[in-house]
Motif scaffolding. Structure first.
Motif, PDB file in Angstrom:
ATOM      1  N   LEU A 173      20.359  82.137  20.698  1.00 57.81           N
ATOM      2  CA  LEU A 173      20.623  80.759  20.290  1.00 57.81           C
ATOM      3  C   LEU A 173      21.825  80.659  19.364  1.00 57.81           C
ATOM      4  CD1 LEU A 173      16.948  79.683  19.542  1.00 57.81           C
ATOM      5  CD2 LEU A 173      18.319  79.016  21.529  1.00 57.81           C
ATOM      6  N   GLY A 174      22.052  81.711  18.569  1.00 57.97           N
ATOM      7  CA  GLY A 174      23.167  81.685  17.628  1.00 57.97           C
ATOM      8  C   GLY A 174      22.903  80.855  16.398  1.00 57.97           C
ATOM      9  N   VAL A 175      21.636  80.823  15.950  1.00 59.24           N
ATOM     10  CA  VAL A 175      21.279  80.041  14.767  1.00 59.24           C
ATOM     11  C   VAL A 175      20.931  80.976  13.613  1.00 59.24           C
ATOM     12  CG1 VAL A 175      20.454  78.122  16.177  1.00 59.24           C
ATOM     13  CG2 VAL A 175      18.836  79.874  15.410  1.00 59.24           C
ATOM     14  N   PRO A 176      20.956  80.489  12.366  1.00 52.67           N
ATOM     15  CA  PRO A 176      20.666  81.339  11.212  1.00 52.67           C
ATOM     16  C   PRO A 176      19.305  82.032  11.310  1.00 52.67           C
ATOM     17  CG  PRO A 176      21.633  79.276  10.489  1.00 52.67           C
ATOM     18  CD  PRO A 176      21.367  79.127  11.952  1.00 52.67           C
TER      19      PRO A 176
ATOM     20  N   GLU B  86      16.496  75.229  14.779  1.00 50.72           N
ATOM     21  CA  GLU B  86      17.639  75.181  13.874  1.00 50.72           C
ATOM     22  C   GLU B  86      17.776  76.455  13.050  1.00 50.72           C
ATOM     23  OE1 GLU B  86      19.863  72.452  13.820  1.00 50.72           O
ATOM     24  OE2 GLU B  86      18.672  72.160  15.650  1.00 50.72           O
ATOM     25  N   ARG B  87      16.634  77.070  12.701  1.00 49.78           N
ATOM     26  CA  ARG B  87      16.661  78.292  11.890  1.00 49.78           C
ATOM     27  C   ARG B  87      15.395  79.108  12.140  1.00 49.78           C
ATOM     28  NH1 ARG B  87      17.518  74.601   8.025  1.00 49.78           N
ATOM     29  NH2 ARG B  87      15.641  75.133   6.844  1.00 49.78           N
ATOM     30  N   PHE B  88      15.532  80.428  11.990  1.00 54.53           N
ATOM     31  CA  PHE B  88      14.386  81.318  11.917  1.00 54.53           C
ATOM     32  C   PHE B  88      14.223  81.694  10.452  1.00 54.53           C
ATOM     33  CE2 PHE B  88      16.057  81.800  16.167  1.00 54.53           C
ATOM     34  CZ  PHE B  88      14.920  81.881  16.982  1.00 54.53           C
TER      35      PHE B  88
ATOM     36  N   VAL C 224      12.302  76.478  11.880  1.00 53.81           N
ATOM     37  CA  VAL C 224      12.680  75.118  11.508  1.00 53.81           C
ATOM     38  C   VAL C 224      13.120  74.419  12.792  1.00 53.81           C
ATOM     39  CG1 VAL C 224      14.216  73.650  10.166  1.00 53.81           C
ATOM     40  CG2 VAL C 224      13.356  75.801   9.187  1.00 53.81           C
ATOM     41  N   LEU C 225      12.336  73.414  13.186  1.00 51.49           N
ATOM     42  CA  LEU C 225      12.598  72.703  14.433  1.00 51.49           C
ATOM     43  C   LEU C 225      13.159  71.324  14.155  1.00 51.49           C
ATOM     44  CD1 LEU C 225       9.282  73.495  16.372  1.00 51.49           C
ATOM     45  CD2 LEU C 225      11.408  74.814  16.337  1.00 51.49           C
ATOM     46  N   ARG C 226      14.042  70.880  15.023  1.00 49.58           N
ATOM     47  CA  ARG C 226      14.580  69.527  14.917  1.00 49.58           C
ATOM     48  C   ARG C 226      14.082  68.692  16.080  1.00 49.58           C
ATOM     49  NH1 ARG C 226      20.488  69.030  13.015  1.00 49.58           N
ATOM     50  NH2 ARG C 226      19.297  69.601  11.149  1.00 49.58           N
TER      51      ARG C 226
END
Length: 325
Positions: A121-124, A207-209, A222-224
């Protein structure tokens, strides 16, 4: 800059490449293996391996690759730290490849074992928690989440298949998809929706793990909500990113036939490409199984087929091939 000649040139490493090297060396082909950017392949970033035959206890992926590498070298493979950046397959055997170092590699037969990489995903937090609750392979790591809560991220066949598989281990599986419909085949969707252990969260993007890489690992996502724009925490013990794999075939575009997913097309049941003397092994041609043991098997097949190919050629002392009279 130097020029290297071999009867069998292996591009890439990992279980497929090392197995091809072992069988090729035992067949007196004196292989040269050009390792590529990630020597050892995906197993070098896999910690616990429990499903490779022959080991009762959990082994480490990097250790297994080091053992395969050592065995390949022991039987006569020359392993080179370089990356192939260009190759001429159209001119036929011997095939000429150029490394990033500028060196030329000539092989009378070629085994392509460049593998595939899971899409991320390329998320933090994704890379930091990799192997610590975040994975891209349910069949590799699902066993470690017995009786726990896991999430699968994606909406295609891969995601649905991973979710269904994880019900064999996890207490609860949640499929998280950024849209309100799935792309997976209808029959897979039916199985997913009918399964009592699986729930679906629609219109959510990760959005984040979040978690502690040095401690307990992943704790929540963290879901949007893509409809309201609001963020929410979602507690899980494990998360599986299942948005597909990308085969490492950029080098071969326009030179070999690739399928719609970018995988090298081979003759069914074999590692043979459309070009005589060129073989593909492992994840670079396998979008179905993607296991270390299946990759090793196709590496073995590629070396055996390369030996048969070379038996129809007359090999001179410099490694060049000419049609036998």
């Amino acid at each position: 800059m130097a020029t290297h000649y071999t009867k069998l040139l292996i591009i890439g490493s990992g279980p497929a490449g090392y197995s091809a090297a072992i069988y090729g060396a035992r067949a007196m082909m004196a292989p040269i293996m050009v390792q590529g950017l990630q020597p050892g392949g995906q197993l070098t970033i896999t910690t616990d391996v429990e499903n490779y035959p022959g080991f009762r206890d959990v082994i480490q992926g990097p250790w297994l690759m080091e053992e395969m590498k050592a065995q390949a070298e022991h039987v006569g493979t020359r392993i080179v730290w370089d990356t192939i950046v260009d190759i001429d397959l159209a001119s036929g055997s011997p095939f000429r490849a150029v490394g990033d170092s500028g060196d030329e590699y000539w092989g009378d037969a070629v085994v392509i074992a460049t593998g595939a990489q899971a899409k991320w995903l390329g998320v933090p937090g994704e890379m930091e928690l990799g192997g610590k609750g975040v994975s891209a392979c349910a069949t590799c790591d699902g066993f470690f989440f017995r009786g726990k809560r896991v999430a699968v991220i994606g909406g295609g066949n891969t995601a649905v298949e991973e979710a269904l598989y994880l019900t064999n281990h996890a207490e609860r599986v949640t499929l998280i998809h950024r849209r309100d419909t799935l792309r997976a085949e209808r029959i897979l969707q039916q199985r997913l929706f009918a399964h009592p252990k699986i729930a679906v969260l629609w219109n959510r993007s990760v959005e984040r793990f979040e978690g502690d890489p040095a401690g307990a690992g992943l704790t929540h996502l963290v879901l949007r909500d893509r409809v309201t724009g609001r963020d929410e925490d979602f507690a899980v013990d494990g998360a599986f990113v299942a948005i597909g794999h990308a085969p490492s075939t950029q080098l071969f575009k326009g030179k070999l036939e690739l399928d719609e997913g970018g995988y090298i097309v081979v003759e069914p049941g074999t590692p043979k490409t459309a070009i005589p003397g060129v073989f593909a092994a492992g994840d670079v041609m396998d979008h179905t199984y993607r296991q270390a043991v299946t990759a090793a098997g196709t590496g073995c097949m590629a070396a055996l087929d390369a030996e048969r190919f070379l038996s129809g050629l007359s090999i001179d002392l410099q490694g060049h091939a000419e049609a036998a009279e």
